[in-house]
Enzyme design. Structure first.
Site, short mmCIF file in Angstrom:
data_model
loop_
_atom_site.label_atom_id
_atom_site.label_comp_id
_atom_site.label_asym_id
_atom_site.label_seq_id
_atom_site.Cartn_x
_atom_site.Cartn_y
_atom_site.Cartn_z
CD GLN A 1 1.80 8.65 5.45
OE1 GLN A 1 0.95 8.27 6.26
NE2 GLN A 1 3.03 8.97 5.83
CB SER B 1 1.24 13.21 5.45
OG SER B 1 0.85 12.12 4.65
NE ARG C 1 -5.16 13.76 9.01
CZ ARG C 1 -6.41 13.76 9.53
NH1 ARG C 1 -6.59 13.90 10.83
NH2 ARG C 1 -7.45 13.63 8.74
CG ASP C 2 -1.41 15.62 7.02
OD1 ASP C 2 -0.95 14.62 7.60
OD2 ASP C 2 -2.57 15.67 6.56
CD1 TRP D 1 -1.05 2.44 2.12
CD2 TRP D 1 -2.89 1.69 1.09
NE1 TRP D 1 -1.98 3.45 2.12
CE2 TRP D 1 -3.13 3.02 1.50
CE3 TRP D 1 -3.92 1.00 0.42
CZ2 TRP D 1 -4.33 3.68 1.28
CZ3 TRP D 1 -5.12 1.67 0.19
CH2 TRP D 1 -5.31 2.99 0.63
CG MET D 2 1.62 4.14 -3.06
SD MET D 2 2.68 5.27 -4.03
CE MET D 2 1.94 6.87 -3.64
CG ASN D 3 -1.74 6.97 2.23
OD1 ASN D 3 -1.30 5.98 2.78
ND2 ASN D 3 -2.01 8.06 2.92
CG ASP D 4 -1.21 11.35 2.06
OD1 ASP D 4 -2.10 10.67 1.53
OD2 ASP D 4 -1.37 11.99 3.12
CD GLU E 1 -7.07 14.18 5.35
OE1 GLU E 1 -6.94 13.30 6.23
OE2 GLU E 1 -7.43 13.92 4.20
C1 FRU Z 1 -4.30 12.08 3.68
C2 FRU Z 1 -4.01 11.51 5.06
C3 FRU Z 1 -3.23 12.49 5.91
C4 FRU Z 1 -2.55 11.58 6.89
C5 FRU Z 1 -2.21 10.41 6.02
C6 FRU Z 1 -2.17 9.09 6.75
O1 FRU Z 1 -4.57 11.07 2.75
O2 FRU Z 1 -5.21 11.14 5.69
O3 FRU Z 1 -4.03 13.48 6.52
O4 FRU Z 1 -1.41 12.14 7.46
O5 FRU Z 1 -3.19 10.37 4.99
O6 FRU Z 1 -1.66 8.08 5.91
#
Ligand code: FRU
Length: 507
Positions: free
Chosen positions: A76, A121, A177-178, A57-60, A242
């Site tokens: 992420q 993030s 966050r972030d 998995w990856m996100n931000d 975010e």
């Molecule tokens: C955005 C988010 C951020 C958080 C991160 C967690 O997609 O929800 O706000 O830091 O993903 O993976």
């Protein structure tokens, strides 16, 4: 992505299951775990020229930065599978913005630490020659600092973490966050994504001299929960912002926030440490594109990255063994009308292989070129047509087909996915939004097709990202569509794109 509730409830269970007991700093090999590479390499849905981890998995995008002539990208990442838990910071490096080499995981949760349930993030900065990461530890959401003394190979967390332990006293926040950090003379400023319950999204502003001791100042900027973007495409800017991304741009400032729906940008004035938006828009018309973050590239350009989410069921994501893709690099500049102009980085042209050119035909029918790893450029004179566009990934009998359309009457630009896939696991809803061409303007499309990813750029002023999962191996056709028939296709150029083989590049 999976629902926010997933993020908020995984923690106790995963800690108990011992699944995040990874020692910090000894991560090499961890990021290789997952399904065997041959299965992933043979997966027809897996992009071949977009940056993504080898599996899982990856996100931000997190803290993209140019450091000693190399582009560094963090993101992420969950090394345990294709689902959003136990966030780490994956790390990749590039010499050319296009080809990437994977490096060991940069940050992993520390058992018992303020980031025990995930390293969420944040951003990177360089202080006195030393790279630093500011990120959000969970749970609760707090801000942490890590530094690298060996040129970004390993990262040491500050023993005194967190550096910001809670939101300002008395504030009923919807999240905290972030961090996004920048320097002004001899001071650091930090913007945090947040929101006030019942009111709307906010960005909180802090100040520091050493990245460790932070003083809260005030809101950098404040939205309203029910605020609607001007124009025909209303989107509430929500109750939580975010991933704020704040930067100077041609004498103005730009703020991007991810509103748990879209990436909204504002361009405006930054004075006395307050940001006053003057114009707003969407960085991308689709909700497939999220959590955008930018970096200056050292030559005066600003490069934007975003997370391209999956558009299929969670079960299908887990079964595939991978989920999430990094967008192609996009260059952000200020357009003459004060809006953001977001276009593909010219470096992507180095991926172009065999070229096919079609000119001056009636804009109808199918073309001889087929493929799912292509760059397509098309220019249409609209004539009397109400709807103009292209079809991609179509099967010979039209059982599967995706349309990319501009509807002049509705002033809409869409990727229509109703027939994109015969698989019940794939999303079918249209994606897109408002877009208007002037009376005498041609429609200029630039489309990047990469297996299940589509990134479209229209007339240098709209971006539209989408996901499709055709199930038939012969869904590779390209055609044009024009309802009235008087549309003229001025030119169609197609390049077969080369894969980037991210694991093989040596720097
Ligand atoms: C955005 C988010 C951020 C958080 C991160 C967690 O997609 O929800 O706000 O830091 O993903 O993976």
């Amino acid at each position: 992505m999976a629902s926010r509730r997933d993020f908020l409830t995984f923690s106790a269970a995963t800690v108990l299951a011992g699944r995040i007991a990874l020692p910090y700093g000894t991560s090499s090999g961890v990021d290789q775990r997952g399904d065997e590479p041959s299965k992933l390499a043979a997966d027809p849905q897996r992009p071949r020229y977009h940056l993504m981890p080898l599996a899982n998995w990856m996100n931000d995008p997190n803290g993209p930065i140019v450091w000693k002539g190399r582009y560094h990208m963090f993101y992420q990442y969950n090394p345990h599978g294709a689902f959003p838990e136990s966030m780490h910071w994956g790390h990749a490096v590039s010499a050319d913005l296009v080809h990437w080499k994977h490096l060991p995981i940069a940050l992993a949760p520390t058992p018992g630490g303020p980031d025990k349930d995930g390293c969420w993030s944040g951003c990177t900065v360089v202080e006195g020659g030393i790279p630093a990461i500011l990120y959000t530890g969970v749970f609760p959401q707090v801000q942490c600092l890590a530094r690298s003394e060996d040129g970004m190979r390993t990262w040491q967390k500050l023993a005194g973490n967190p550096v910001i332990a809670a939101p300002p006293q008395g504030m009923q926040t919807t999240g905290f966050r972030d961090p996004c950090v920048w320097r002004e003379e001899d001071e650091w400023f930090l913007a945090i994504g947040s929101g006030i319950e019942g009111q709307g999204g906010v960005v909180l502003l802090y100040r520091s001299r050493d990245l460790i001791t932070w003083d809260y100042l005030h809101f950098l900027c404040k939205g309203r929960r029910d605020e609607l973007l001007p124009g025909k495409d209303p989107v509430s800017t929500g109750e939580m912002w975010e991933c704020p991304d704040f930067f100077p741009l041609s004498g103005k400032h730009a703020l991007l926030v991810s509103t748990q729906g879209a990436v909204i940008y504002s361009v405006g004035a930054y004075e006395n440490h307050y940001f006053r938006p003057e114009i707003q828009g969407k960085a991308d018309l689709s909700d497939s594109y999220y959590a955008a973050r930018s970096m200056p590239d050292g030559t005066g350009r600003r490069i934007l990255w975003g997370w391209i989410r999956e558009g299929r069921s969670e079960a299908a994501q887990r079964a595939a063994g991978w989920a999430g893709v990094m967008s192609l690099p996009r260059v952000v500049s200020l357009a003459a009308d004060g809006r953001l102009r977001i276009t593909p980085a010219p470096e992507l042209e180095t991926l172009r292989g065999k070229h096919h050119h079609f000119g001056g035909q009636q804009a109808r029918g199918a073309f001889s070129i087929r493929g799912d790893s292509l760059e397509i450029q098309a220019e249409f004179e609209l004539g009397a047509s109400e709807v103009v566009g292209l079809t991609v990934r179509s099967s010979p009998g039209g059982e599967e087909l995706t349309s990319i359309t501009y509807n002049r009457t509705k002033a809409q630009f869409l990727v229509e996915r109703e027939h994109s896939s015969l698989s019940p696991e794939a999303d079918r809803g249209p994606q897109g939004g408002s877009f208007t061409l002037a009376e005498d303007e041609t429609l200029k499309l630039r489309i990047f097709l990469d297996a299940s990813v589509i990134e479209v750029f229209a007339n240098d002023r709209a971006c539209l990202t989408s996901r499709i999962y055709p199930s038939r191996p012969d869904s590779l056709g390209i055609g044009t569509l024009a309802e009235e028939g008087s549309t003229r296709l001025k030119a169609l150029d197609v390049w077969e794109m080369r894969p980037i083989s991210a694991d093989k590049l040596t720097i």
